[in-house]
Design a protein around this motif. Structure first.
Motif, PDB file in Angstrom:
ATOM      1  N   ASP A  36       0.836  -1.203   0.000  1.00  0.00           N
ATOM      2  CA  ASP A  36       0.000   0.000   0.000  1.00  0.00           C
ATOM      3  C   ASP A  36       0.869   1.252   0.000  1.00  0.00           C
ATOM      4  OD1 ASP A  36      -2.174  -1.601   0.025  1.00  0.00           O
ATOM      5  OD2 ASP A  36      -2.802  -1.165   2.085  1.00  0.00           O
ATOM      6  N   ASN A  40       0.777   4.369  -2.481  1.00  0.00           N
ATOM      7  CA  ASN A  40       0.604   5.705  -1.916  1.00  0.00           C
ATOM      8  C   ASN A  40       1.677   6.654  -2.466  1.00  0.00           C
ATOM      9  OD1 ASN A  40      -0.514   7.663  -0.205  1.00  0.00           O
ATOM     10  ND2 ASN A  40       0.899   7.169   1.441  1.00  0.00           N
ATOM     11  N   TYR A  44      -0.020   9.449  -4.757  1.00  0.00           N
ATOM     12  CA  TYR A  44      -0.335  10.681  -4.025  1.00  0.00           C
ATOM     13  C   TYR A  44       0.848  11.554  -3.620  1.00  0.00           C
ATOM     14  CZ  TYR A  44      -4.915   8.503  -3.556  1.00  0.00           C
ATOM     15  OH  TYR A  44      -6.113   7.923  -3.818  1.00  0.00           O
ATOM     16  N   LEU A  45       1.983  10.940  -3.270  1.00  0.00           N
ATOM     17  CA  LEU A  45       3.037  11.758  -2.671  1.00  0.00           C
ATOM     18  C   LEU A  45       3.886  12.444  -3.737  1.00  0.00           C
ATOM     19  CD1 LEU A  45       4.209   9.642   0.385  1.00  0.00           C
ATOM     20  CD2 LEU A  45       2.212  11.106   0.106  1.00  0.00           C
ATOM     21  N   ARG A  46       4.107  13.755  -3.539  1.00  0.00           N
ATOM     22  CA  ARG A  46       4.891  14.534  -4.491  1.00  0.00           C
ATOM     23  C   ARG A  46       5.865  15.432  -3.737  1.00  0.00           C
ATOM     24  NH1 ARG A  46       2.913  11.230  -6.999  1.00  0.00           N
ATOM     25  NH2 ARG A  46       1.587  11.327  -8.851  1.00  0.00           N
ATOM     26  N   LYS A  47       7.066  15.566  -4.299  1.00  0.00           N
ATOM     27  CA  LYS A  47       8.056  16.465  -3.687  1.00  0.00           C
ATOM     28  C   LYS A  47       7.658  17.929  -3.865  1.00  0.00           C
ATOM     29  CE  LYS A  47      11.443  13.816  -2.108  1.00  0.00           C
ATOM     30  NZ  LYS A  47      11.636  13.793  -0.655  1.00  0.00           N
ATOM     31  N   SER A  48       7.095  18.262  -5.027  1.00  0.00           N
ATOM     32  CA  SER A  48       6.695  19.633  -5.350  1.00  0.00           C
ATOM     33  C   SER A  48       7.744  20.662  -4.945  1.00  0.00           C
ATOM     34  CB  SER A  48       5.361  19.943  -4.655  1.00  0.00           C
ATOM     35  OG  SER A  48       4.840  21.163  -5.122  1.00  0.00           O
TER      36      SER A  48
ATOM     37  N   ASN B 242       5.512  22.292   1.347  1.00  0.00           N
ATOM     38  CA  ASN B 242       6.488  21.346   0.815  1.00  0.00           C
ATOM     39  C   ASN B 242       7.927  21.786   1.069  1.00  0.00           C
ATOM     40  OD1 ASN B 242       5.037  19.107  -0.463  1.00  0.00           O
ATOM     41  ND2 ASN B 242       4.083  20.731  -1.658  1.00  0.00           N
ATOM     42  N   ILE B 243       8.142  23.103   1.158  1.00  0.00           N
ATOM     43  CA  ILE B 243       9.501  23.598   1.403  1.00  0.00           C
ATOM     44  C   ILE B 243       9.938  23.187   2.807  1.00  0.00           C
ATOM     45  CG2 ILE B 243      10.926  25.676   1.578  1.00  0.00           C
ATOM     46  CD1 ILE B 243       8.946  27.003  -0.379  1.00  0.00           C
ATOM     47  N   MET B 250      10.134  14.849   4.789  1.00  0.00           N
ATOM     48  CA  MET B 250       8.781  14.312   4.611  1.00  0.00           C
ATOM     49  C   MET B 250       8.344  14.573   3.180  1.00  0.00           C
ATOM     50  SD  MET B 250       6.968  15.702   8.087  1.00  0.00           S
ATOM     51  CE  MET B 250       5.316  15.122   7.770  1.00  0.00           C
ATOM     52  N   THR B 251       7.616  13.622   2.606  1.00  0.00           N
ATOM     53  CA  THR B 251       6.979  13.848   1.308  1.00  0.00           C
ATOM     54  C   THR B 251       5.478  13.796   1.544  1.00  0.00           C
ATOM     55  OG1 THR B 251       8.820  12.688   0.309  1.00  0.00           O
ATOM     56  CG2 THR B 251       6.960  13.168  -1.104  1.00  0.00           C
ATOM     57  N   LEU B 252       4.765  14.797   1.057  1.00  0.00           N
ATOM     58  CA  LEU B 252       3.348  14.951   1.392  1.00  0.00           C
ATOM     59  C   LEU B 252       2.470  14.826   0.159  1.00  0.00           C
ATOM     60  CD1 LEU B 252       3.682  18.029   3.782  1.00  0.00           C
ATOM     61  CD2 LEU B 252       3.342  15.644   4.434  1.00  0.00           C
ATOM     62  N   PRO B 253       1.195  14.503   0.351  1.00  0.00           N
ATOM     63  CA  PRO B 253       0.267  14.448  -0.794  1.00  0.00           C
ATOM     64  C   PRO B 253      -0.206  15.843  -1.170  1.00  0.00           C
ATOM     65  CG  PRO B 253      -0.854  13.787   1.209  1.00  0.00           C
ATOM     66  CD  PRO B 253       0.554  14.062   1.598  1.00  0.00           C
ATOM     67  N   ILE B 254       0.763  16.733  -1.387  1.00  0.00           N
ATOM     68  CA  ILE B 254       0.472  18.145  -1.636  1.00  0.00           C
ATOM     69  C   ILE B 254       1.307  18.618  -2.817  1.00  0.00           C
ATOM     70  CG2 ILE B 254       0.710  20.479  -0.680  1.00  0.00           C
ATOM     71  CD1 ILE B 254      -1.188  19.115   0.999  1.00  0.00           C
ATOM     72  N   GLU B 255       0.695  19.359  -3.719  1.00  0.00           N
ATOM     73  CA  GLU B 255       1.447  20.089  -4.737  1.00  0.00           C
ATOM     74  C   GLU B 255       1.108  21.564  -4.607  1.00  0.00           C
ATOM     75  OE1 GLU B 255       0.828  18.846  -8.760  1.00  0.00           O
ATOM     76  OE2 GLU B 255       2.073  17.061  -8.544  1.00  0.00           O
ATOM     77  N   THR B 256       2.106  22.393  -4.855  1.00  0.00           N
ATOM     78  CA  THR B 256       1.884  23.827  -4.737  1.00  0.00           C
ATOM     79  C   THR B 256       1.560  24.410  -6.110  1.00  0.00           C
ATOM     80  OG1 THR B 256       3.261  23.992  -2.800  1.00  0.00           O
ATOM     81  CG2 THR B 256       2.940  26.006  -4.055  1.00  0.00           C
ATOM     82  N   MET B 344      -4.317  16.020  -2.687  1.00  0.00           N
ATOM     83  CA  MET B 344      -4.643  15.120  -3.785  1.00  0.00           C
ATOM     84  C   MET B 344      -6.121  14.750  -3.854  1.00  0.00           C
ATOM     85  SD  MET B 344      -1.975  14.662  -5.606  1.00  0.00           S
ATOM     86  CE  MET B 344      -0.328  15.331  -5.421  1.00  0.00           C
ATOM     87  N   PHE B 400      -4.650   8.905   2.699  1.00  0.00           N
ATOM     88  CA  PHE B 400      -4.249   8.569   1.329  1.00  0.00           C
ATOM     89  C   PHE B 400      -3.690   7.153   1.273  1.00  0.00           C
ATOM     90  CE2 PHE B 400      -4.197  13.096   1.872  1.00  0.00           C
ATOM     91  CZ  PHE B 400      -4.926  13.523   0.782  1.00  0.00           C
ATOM     92  N   ASN B 401      -3.123   6.727   2.388  1.00  0.00           N
ATOM     93  CA  ASN B 401      -2.583   5.379   2.486  1.00  0.00           C
ATOM     94  C   ASN B 401      -3.689   4.349   2.683  1.00  0.00           C
ATOM     95  OD1 ASN B 401      -0.519   3.583   2.487  1.00  0.00           O
ATOM     96  ND2 ASN B 401       0.556   4.453   4.242  1.00  0.00           N
TER      97      ASN B 401
END
Lengths: 89, 418
Positions: A36, A40, A44-48, B242-243, B250-256, B344, B400-401
């Motif tokens: 999983d 994931n 879903y996860l992005r460095k952005s 994200n910065i 950490m890597t997050l389910p976020i885009e800027t 996301m 998300f997981n």
């Protein structure tokens, strides 16, 4: 307005392109057990990052090829573009 | 703290308004705090305020890279609503609506809350059905919702395009009469002033450069104005999430992404409600100054620049003119952009993290401003009690997981696809 150099067509305005997101994300390998957490990470996860970002664009109103673009996310400067299957530096 | 009232206004008029107290101080950071909130936007300020007010935790610092009210809290289009279908969003937002109604009295600061109603236009039978479903869900959660037919919409916004020969005719709409707008700067200033008066240090022009984590527990932060120790740290930095996450590995389910807004030149009052176009991304309201306040799509690609590009603005205003043809006669006064923490599934995250004492508040997408009080209230609870409140239990980082997404509209970072 961004001008994106399509490796197939030359320099075109961003209006001809659709954005495809982070190009460094890798789909988990098929034919093996995938956790999983791996899904994931992929879905879903992005460095952005702020700064250099390798991303996919689709030349949807042009040659319809997917390309890779190396762009700065804070200045929008485009450093280099690649064909989709081209190896990036 | 000096109480704002008609009497203090009259009193200060005699001294030409030269003797008002400063609204908040400009302290030097202390060596250590119980709680540090990173980000002096609406959510950060509200969090500090509710930490002090509800949980009696006043040894708190807000660390802000820029200045109070300079980020998204001063860049949004001021819309407040709770017209959500899913329980998690609906209950959270409606809790926030109560805080909005009491805010001016609570903060002793006029935030000009104006419950003028929001109308989401529908342009097909299918959309009317979807709105009817959403409206019923809202009413089951105790939120006011009214389904309007074409004539009822026309009565309320006669300036919309009701002619026969249009691509997206108006079939009707869903209205939340209790929704509205508020003065966004006043919200930031009101929270800042009250938090400051209860002992919170608001530290501006102070950039976070790193975190000190020992044995999986946060012990402090590094900033451009020196190291500061802290027992607990809350991240409340919207588009910059994200910065900071990168500093924490950490890597997050976020885009800027970048979202633009604009206002027209001021005109006489003609639009009583907030109105959204149902066939694309466009919304419009009229400010008290008479400007038409408008916004719409993301620019569409990852961006940290707080200014947008013209193709997106042109696209958004094309939709605006399709809805309100009179807009084509108005001149644009200002355009600006803000950077959004796009999650996301389109819903926010208010949760603990895998690092002990580190708390996360992000993923507000377009909806950060209206959530300001409820976000601050629940985030303060999460930090103070070290556990989530039932109101923000659904906004977990782990969803998300586990697959427990809150896909209100099935939209995440790729909102332009719809």
């Amino acid at each position: 307005m961004l001008y994106i150099f399509c490796p197939h067509c030359g320099s075109r305005s961003q209006n001809e392109f659709a954005y495809g997101g982070d190009a460094t994300v890798k789909r988990p390998e098929l034919n093996k057990e995938i956790s999983d957490q791996e899904w994931n990470n992929f879905v879903y996860l992005r460095k952005s990052p702020r700064g250099k970002h390798l991303e996919l664009w689709h030349h949807i109103s042009g040659c319809r090829q997917w390309i890779k673009v190396e762009r700065d996310t804070s200045t929008h400067e485009i450093f280099k573009t690649y064909k989709a299957d081209e190896l990036t530096e | 703290m000096q109480k704002y009232s008609v009497f203090s206004l009259i009193k200060n008029a005699f001294s030409d308004h030269q003797n008002w107290e400063v609204a908040w101080k400009d302290p030097t950071p202390k060596k250590e705090y119980d709680v540090i909130i990173i980000g002096g936007g609406g959510h950060g300020l509200a969090t500090a305020y509710y930490l002090a007010k509800e949980h009696n935790i006043t040894n708190v610092a807000i660390i802000e890279k820029g200045w109070i009210g300079g980020g998204n809290v001063g860049r949004n289009t001021t819309i407040i609503r709770s017209n959500y279908m899913h329980d998690d969003n609906a209950l959270f937002s409606e809790f926030g609506m109560d805080l909005w109604r009491k805010m001016s009295q609570d903060l002793n600061y006029n935030v000009m809350f104006s419950p003028r109603g929001i109308i989401n236009l529908a342009h097909s039978d299918a959309q009317m059905n979807a709105y009817s479903r959403r409206g019923n869900s809202m009413r089951l959660n105790g939120i006011d919702a009214v389904l309007l037919n074409r004539e009822e919409v026309q009565k309320r916004i006669p300036m919309a395009d009701f002619s026969d020969n249009v691509r997206f005719p108006i079939f009707g709409g869903l209205m939340q009469p209790s929704a509205g707008t508020a003065r966004h700067d006043a919200v930031a200033w009101g929270y800042a002033r009250q938090a400051d008066s209860m002992g919170v240090d608001i530290i501006q022009n102070c950039e976070v450069t790193g975190f000190d984590v020992t044995n999986g527990k946060i012990v402090g932060i590094r900033t451009s104005r020196g190291d500061i120790k802290a027992k607990k740290v809350g991240l409340c930095v919207a588009g910059s999430t994200n910065i900071l996450a990168e500093m924490l590995n950490m890597t997050l389910p976020i885009e800027t992404h970048l979202l633009q807004a604009c206002v027209s030149e001021p005109v006489k009052p003609l639009l009583d409600h907030v109105v959204t176009f149902g066939a694309g991304h466009f919304y419009c309201s009229q400010s008290d100054k008479g400007e038409m306040v408008m916004g719409g799509d993301l620019d569409g690609y990852n961006s940290y620049s707080q200014r947008g590009n013209l193709p997106t603005l042109q696209h958004v205003l094309t939709e605006g003119i399709a809805m309100f043809p009179f807009l084509s006669k108005l001149k644009m006064l200002r355009t600006w952009g803000g950077i959004m923490d796009m999650s996301m599934d389109g819903s926010p995250i208010i949760d603990k993290t895998h690092i002990d004492g580190l708390y996360l508040n992000c993923g507000w997408c377009y909806g950060g401003f209206k959530a300001t009080p409820a976000s601050g209230w629940t985030f303060a609870h999460t930090i103070a009690q070290d556990r989530v409140h039932e109101l923000n239990a659904g906004y977990s980082l782990n969803r998300f997981n586990t697959g427990d997404l809150i896909d209100e509209k099935g939209l995440g970072t790729k909102t332009w696809i719809s």
